[in-house]
Design a protein around this motif. Structure first.
Motif, PDB file in Angstrom:
ATOM      1  N   TYR A   6       1.071  -1.068  -0.059  1.00 16.34           N
ATOM      2  CA  TYR A   6      -0.074   0.040   0.048  1.00 16.34           C
ATOM      3  C   TYR A   6       0.788   1.264   0.089  1.00 16.34           C
ATOM      4  CZ  TYR A   6      -3.640   3.412   1.037  1.00 16.34           C
ATOM      5  OH  TYR A   6      -4.604   4.330   0.863  1.00 16.34           O
ATOM      6  N   ASP A   7       0.769   2.057  -1.173  1.00 17.32           N
ATOM      7  CA  ASP A   7       1.694   3.250  -1.253  1.00 17.32           C
ATOM      8  C   ASP A   7       3.249   2.851  -1.005  1.00 17.32           C
ATOM      9  OD1 ASP A   7      -0.431   4.679  -1.790  1.00 17.32           O
ATOM     10  OD2 ASP A   7      -0.332   5.849   0.237  1.00 17.32           O
ATOM     11  N   GLU A   8       3.615   1.770  -1.879  1.00 20.89           N
ATOM     12  CA  GLU A   8       5.068   1.438  -1.867  1.00 20.89           C
ATOM     13  C   GLU A   8       5.595   1.742  -3.320  1.00 20.89           C
ATOM     14  OE1 GLU A   8       6.861   0.727   0.758  1.00 20.89           O
ATOM     15  OE2 GLU A   8       5.088   0.140   2.170  1.00 20.89           O
ATOM     16  N   ALA A   9       5.246   2.877  -3.940  1.00 20.63           N
ATOM     17  CA  ALA A   9       5.848   3.048  -5.267  1.00 20.63           C
ATOM     18  C   ALA A   9       7.354   3.013  -5.294  1.00 20.63           C
ATOM     19  CB  ALA A   9       5.081   4.170  -5.899  1.00 20.63           C
ATOM     20  N   GLY A  10       7.948   3.474  -4.217  1.00 26.05           N
ATOM     21  CA  GLY A  10       9.263   3.791  -4.165  1.00 26.05           C
ATOM     22  C   GLY A  10       9.969   2.589  -3.736  1.00 26.05           C
ATOM     23  N   ASN A  11       9.432   1.668  -3.363  1.00 29.84           N
ATOM     24  CA  ASN A  11      10.109   0.313  -3.034  1.00 29.84           C
ATOM     25  C   ASN A  11       9.851  -0.841  -3.729  1.00 29.84           C
ATOM     26  OD1 ASN A  11      11.484   1.445  -0.812  1.00 29.84           O
ATOM     27  ND2 ASN A  11       9.524   1.649   0.303  1.00 29.84           N
ATOM     28  N   ALA A  13       9.638  -2.122  -6.928  1.00 28.23           N
ATOM     29  CA  ALA A  13      10.398  -2.507  -8.073  1.00 28.23           C
ATOM     30  C   ALA A  13      11.645  -2.870  -7.357  1.00 28.23           C
ATOM     31  CB  ALA A  13      10.591  -1.527  -9.020  1.00 28.23           C
ATOM     32  N   TRP A  14      12.249  -2.036  -6.440  1.00 27.03           N
ATOM     33  CA  TRP A  14      13.726  -2.652  -5.802  1.00 27.03           C
ATOM     34  C   TRP A  14      13.465  -3.792  -5.109  1.00 27.03           C
ATOM     35  CZ3 TRP A  14      14.108  -1.183  -0.079  1.00 27.03           C
ATOM     36  CH2 TRP A  14      15.357  -1.532   0.337  1.00 27.03           C
TER      37      TRP A  14
END
Length: 249
Positions: A6-11, A13-14
């Motif tokens: 939930y709201d992990e756009a920055g994580n 793909a990583w």
């Protein structure tokens, strides 16, 4: 591995990249609860070019436990024999997954534990460590279990374990879900093993854990523990009564 988001756009793909590099044979299921920041779309893009990555979209934020239950059902339906849990924020290091895979060789549920010898946390304030250690001590005392990190979320289950612990009866949806499944596994007479991990506090995005969430989890655990102790006491009274009835008069 089931990864709820939930709201992990920055994580997202990583963490998928790290997991796929560390354990290329492991399939990934992202369970996204309708993240408004586009996490689901990012995961879809990865799945489009990697057939070992899958995405399950849920329409609303329903809680950690509900996301895992949906992910477990998806994996069980597709015949997976080992099903795992991992956070999306990097706190559970994919490079340490082999420790859990090895631990599962002689157990039904293996937990990556912060609080067994060799386990550790990185970048946690002392207040949070005290809360986690104290919460786990409370769980052990109240539920009468020996697992030192029953609240941990880095796990591997055997398929047979999830089938035996009656997931259809699980009602916990928040962070208390983790403790719930440990207790159910032990009550089913199955083996839980803890292996040490290094837990790293997230460096990107916001934690979903708060003091209110922790207190709510402890409240639920208190209710379970008191109910279980009451049932145990009733069982002892019934057994004593039956024994008296069998004695010669």
């Amino acid at each position: 591995m089931v990864i709820p988001t939930y709201d992990e756009a920055g994580n997202v793909a990583w963490i998928i990249e790290r997991l796929r590099a560390a354990q290329p044979q492991v399939d990934v299921l992202v369970v996204d609860d309708g993240s408004p920041d586009g996490t689901g779309a990012i995961a879809d893009g990865i799945a489009a070019v990697d057939d070992q990555v899958h995405v399950l979209h849920r329409t609303a934020k329903g809680g950690l436990g509900a996301a895992y239950l949906a992910g477990f059902a998806w994996a069980l339906d597709r015949g997976y024999d080992v099903i795992g849990e991992m956070d999306a924020d990097g706190s559970h290091q994919p490079e340490q997954l082999q420790r859990l895979l090895t631990g599962l060789l002689d157990s039904d549920l293996v937990i990556g534990s912060r609080w067994v010898p060799g386990g550790s946390v990185v970048n946690w304030p002392w207040e949070r460590e005290v809360l986690s250690r104290g919460g786990n001590l409370y769980v052990r005392t109240l539920l009468g279990i020996s697992v030192r990190d029953a609240t941990a979320g880095y796990r591997l289950f055997r398929r047979s374990t999830l089938e035996k612990i009656r997931l259809d009866e699980v009602r916990s949806t928040g962070y208390v879900f983790q403790t719930d499944l440990v207790a159910r596994t032990l009550r089913a007479g199955l083996t839980v093993r803890e292996v040490p991990i290094e837990f790293v506090e997230r460096v990107r995005g916001e934690s979903k854990m708060s003091g209110q969430v922790a207190l709510e989890s402890l409240k639920r655990i208190t209710q379970w523990g008191l109910r279980e102790r009451w049932e145990q006491a009733r069982g002892r009274r019934r057994a004593a009564s039956a024994e008296r009835e069998l004695q010669p008069r």
